[in-house]
Write a protein that holds these residues in place. Structure first.
Motif, mmCIF file in Angstrom:
data_model
loop_
_atom_site.group_PDB
_atom_site.id
_atom_site.type_symbol
_atom_site.label_atom_id
_atom_site.label_comp_id
_atom_site.label_asym_id
_atom_site.label_seq_id
_atom_site.Cartn_x
_atom_site.Cartn_y
_atom_site.Cartn_z
ATOM 1 N N ILE A 57 55.429 45.319 35.939
ATOM 2 C CA ILE A 57 54.367 44.897 36.852
ATOM 3 C C ILE A 57 52.995 45.224 36.265
ATOM 4 O O ILE A 57 52.776 46.318 35.747
ATOM 5 N N ASP A 58 52.085 44.258 36.368
ATOM 6 C CA ASP A 58 50.675 44.481 36.039
ATOM 7 C C ASP A 58 49.902 44.343 37.346
ATOM 8 O O ASP A 58 49.502 43.239 37.730
ATOM 9 N N PRO A 59 49.699 45.452 38.075
ATOM 10 C CA PRO A 59 49.061 45.375 39.402
ATOM 11 C C PRO A 59 47.611 44.903 39.359
ATOM 12 O O PRO A 59 47.137 44.287 40.315
ATOM 13 N N LEU A 60 46.899 45.183 38.270
ATOM 14 C CA LEU A 60 45.499 44.763 38.179
ATOM 15 C C LEU A 60 45.377 43.251 38.095
ATOM 16 O O LEU A 60 44.492 42.653 38.701
ATOM 17 N N ALA A 61 46.285 42.627 37.324
ATOM 18 C CA ALA A 61 46.260 41.166 37.175
ATOM 19 C C ALA A 61 47.172 40.486 38.195
ATOM 20 O O ALA A 61 47.225 39.262 38.248
ATOM 21 N N CYS A 219 58.659 34.932 30.368
ATOM 22 C CA CYS A 219 58.240 34.334 31.636
ATOM 23 C C CYS A 219 57.480 35.358 32.501
ATOM 24 O O CYS A 219 57.636 36.568 32.355
ATOM 25 N N VAL A 220 56.696 34.819 33.422
ATOM 26 C CA VAL A 220 55.860 35.652 34.274
ATOM 27 C C VAL A 220 55.783 34.988 35.658
ATOM 28 O O VAL A 220 56.047 33.782 35.791
ATOM 29 N N LYS A 221 55.415 35.760 36.658
ATOM 30 C CA LYS A 221 55.110 35.162 37.951
ATOM 31 C C LYS A 221 54.002 35.958 38.626
ATOM 32 O O LYS A 221 53.817 37.149 38.368
ATOM 33 N N SER A 222 53.269 35.288 39.490
ATOM 34 C CA SER A 222 52.166 35.925 40.204
ATOM 35 C C SER A 222 52.714 36.678 41.412
ATOM 36 O O SER A 222 53.680 36.255 42.034
ATOM 37 N N ILE A 223 52.070 37.804 41.733
ATOM 38 C CA ILE A 223 52.510 38.601 42.886
ATOM 39 C C ILE A 223 51.335 38.848 43.824
ATOM 40 O O ILE A 223 50.203 38.634 43.471
#
Length: 223
Positions: A57-61, A219-223
């Motif tokens: 997880i990248d909480p800032l982005a 792969c990535v997804k927005s949270i």
């Protein structure tokens, strides 16, 4: 005169000392320079959180990254990406790839697999005269709702801290190019798209690659 001679001798000695060739060590795939950068990289990437469930997880982005490259299988008990039993058709037990699969951006060297408005983002339907299919789009879509191919900007967040820090969060990352979701807007025919290099010699370099060429993807997804 003797003073000048002594000075010249001292300068020559210092120059020779600085130019002495030193052996290059490689410990577990990391050079001494990369090992030294590891701690700095981890500090830079301190916002990343490894949830030990296959994602980072990248909480800032507000992003959730797949810990493994497409094709690799996550092992929760070891928190690694070595769960795939097969490698490539040429080497069924490929420990280097650990099952990582390469995919093409599009099966057509046109704008068939991306939007035409800037940024030209990867998509699964054609708005162009030529129809196209994207293995790249399908690779991330197969992971479930919300998963997608990252943009070049999102990928740069992973490479800025350095290769050693990337490997700390994303084991079995391939020393090769990883696709992004953007087609090259400067390429009028639409033959190329952007990728980011994870090779140790050109780490973080943005490349413009022919769309039918196969590369890796995270792969990535927005949270």
């Amino acid at each position: 005169m003797k003073y000048i001679t002594n000075c010249l001798t001292l300068v020559l000695f210092v120059f020779t000392l600085n130019c002495e060739m030193k052996p290059v060590d490689d410990f577990y795939g990391l050079s001494p320079e990369e090992t030294g950068q590891l701690f700095a990289g981890l500090i830079t990437n301190q916002s990343l959180v490894d949830n030990r469930q296959g994602t980072v997880i990248d909480p800032l982005a507000r992003l959730e990254w797949s810990k493994c490259t497409h094709g690799q299988v996550y092992r929760q008990e070891f928190n690694d990406c070595l769960g795939a039993s097969a490698g490539t058709i040429f080497n069924p037990n490929d420990p280097a790839r650990a099952g990582a699969k390469q995919v093409a951006y599009c099966d057509s060297q046109t704008h068939a697999c991306n939007s035409l408005s800037s940024p030209m983002v990867l998509q699964n339907f054609s708005v162009y005269v030529v129809n196209g299919f994207s293995e790249l789009y399908a690779a991330c879509e197969s992971k479930g709702a919300g998963w997608r191919v990252p943009t070049p900007i999102e990928m740069q967040r992973l490479v800025i801290p350095g290769r050693a820090a990337t490997l700390a969060f994303f084991p079995s990352t391939q020393e090769d190019d990883y696709w992004t979701a953007w087609s090259n807007f400067e390429d009028l025919p639409g033959e190329t798209a952007f990728a980011i290099s994870f090779d140790r010699q050109s780490y973080g370099t943005e490349r413009k690659i022919i769309k039918t060429q196969r590369n890796f993807v995270r792969c990535v997804k927005s949270i």
